[in-house]
Design a protein around this motif. Structure first.
Motif, short mmCIF file in Angstrom:
data_model
loop_
_atom_site.label_atom_id
_atom_site.label_comp_id
_atom_site.label_asym_id
_atom_site.label_seq_id
_atom_site.Cartn_x
_atom_site.Cartn_y
_atom_site.Cartn_z
N LYS A 150 -35.38 14.61 40.01
CA LYS A 150 -35.13 13.54 41.30
C LYS A 150 -33.89 13.17 41.66
CE LYS A 150 -39.08 10.31 37.66
NZ LYS A 150 -38.77 9.51 37.13
N LYS A 151 -33.03 13.94 41.20
CA LYS A 151 -31.77 13.64 41.93
C LYS A 151 -30.35 14.41 40.98
CE LYS A 151 -29.09 10.77 38.42
NZ LYS A 151 -28.83 9.32 38.43
N PRO A 152 -29.99 15.09 41.66
CA PRO A 152 -29.43 16.80 41.24
C PRO A 152 -28.52 16.17 40.74
CG PRO A 152 -29.24 16.79 43.36
CD PRO A 152 -29.77 15.66 43.91
N ILE A 153 -28.28 17.31 39.35
CA ILE A 153 -26.97 16.70 38.37
C ILE A 153 -26.49 17.74 37.54
CG2 ILE A 153 -28.32 14.53 37.63
CD1 ILE A 153 -29.26 16.23 35.16
N PHE A 176 -31.99 20.31 38.72
CA PHE A 176 -32.54 19.80 40.01
C PHE A 176 -34.01 18.68 39.90
CE2 PHE A 176 -34.59 19.72 43.81
CZ PHE A 176 -33.33 18.81 45.31
#
Length: 60
Positions: A20-23, A18
């Motif tokens: 800048k964006k969830p991956i 988690f």
């Protein structure tokens, strides 16, 4: 800021990064020493990257 979120159930865990964006990060399995050896041997035959540590092994 980046942090890893792990969800565990039984012998399996799933980790997400988690930031800048969830991956999706990785799926983990708890295995015996014999299973570990067999998995690493097969991954090596397939030409996959194996990163063995003292506590964890990552295969990519």
């Amino acid at each position: 800021m980046f942090r890893i979120i792990e969800v565990r159930k039984g012998k399996v865990n799933v980790a997400f990064g988690f930031g800048k964006k969830p991956i999706f990060d990785h799926i983990g399995f708890l295995v015996t020493k014999e299973e570990h050896t067999a998995i690493c041997k097969r991954a090596n035959q397939l030409g996959w990257n194996i990163n063995e540590g003292e506590r964890r092994t990552f295969i990519g």
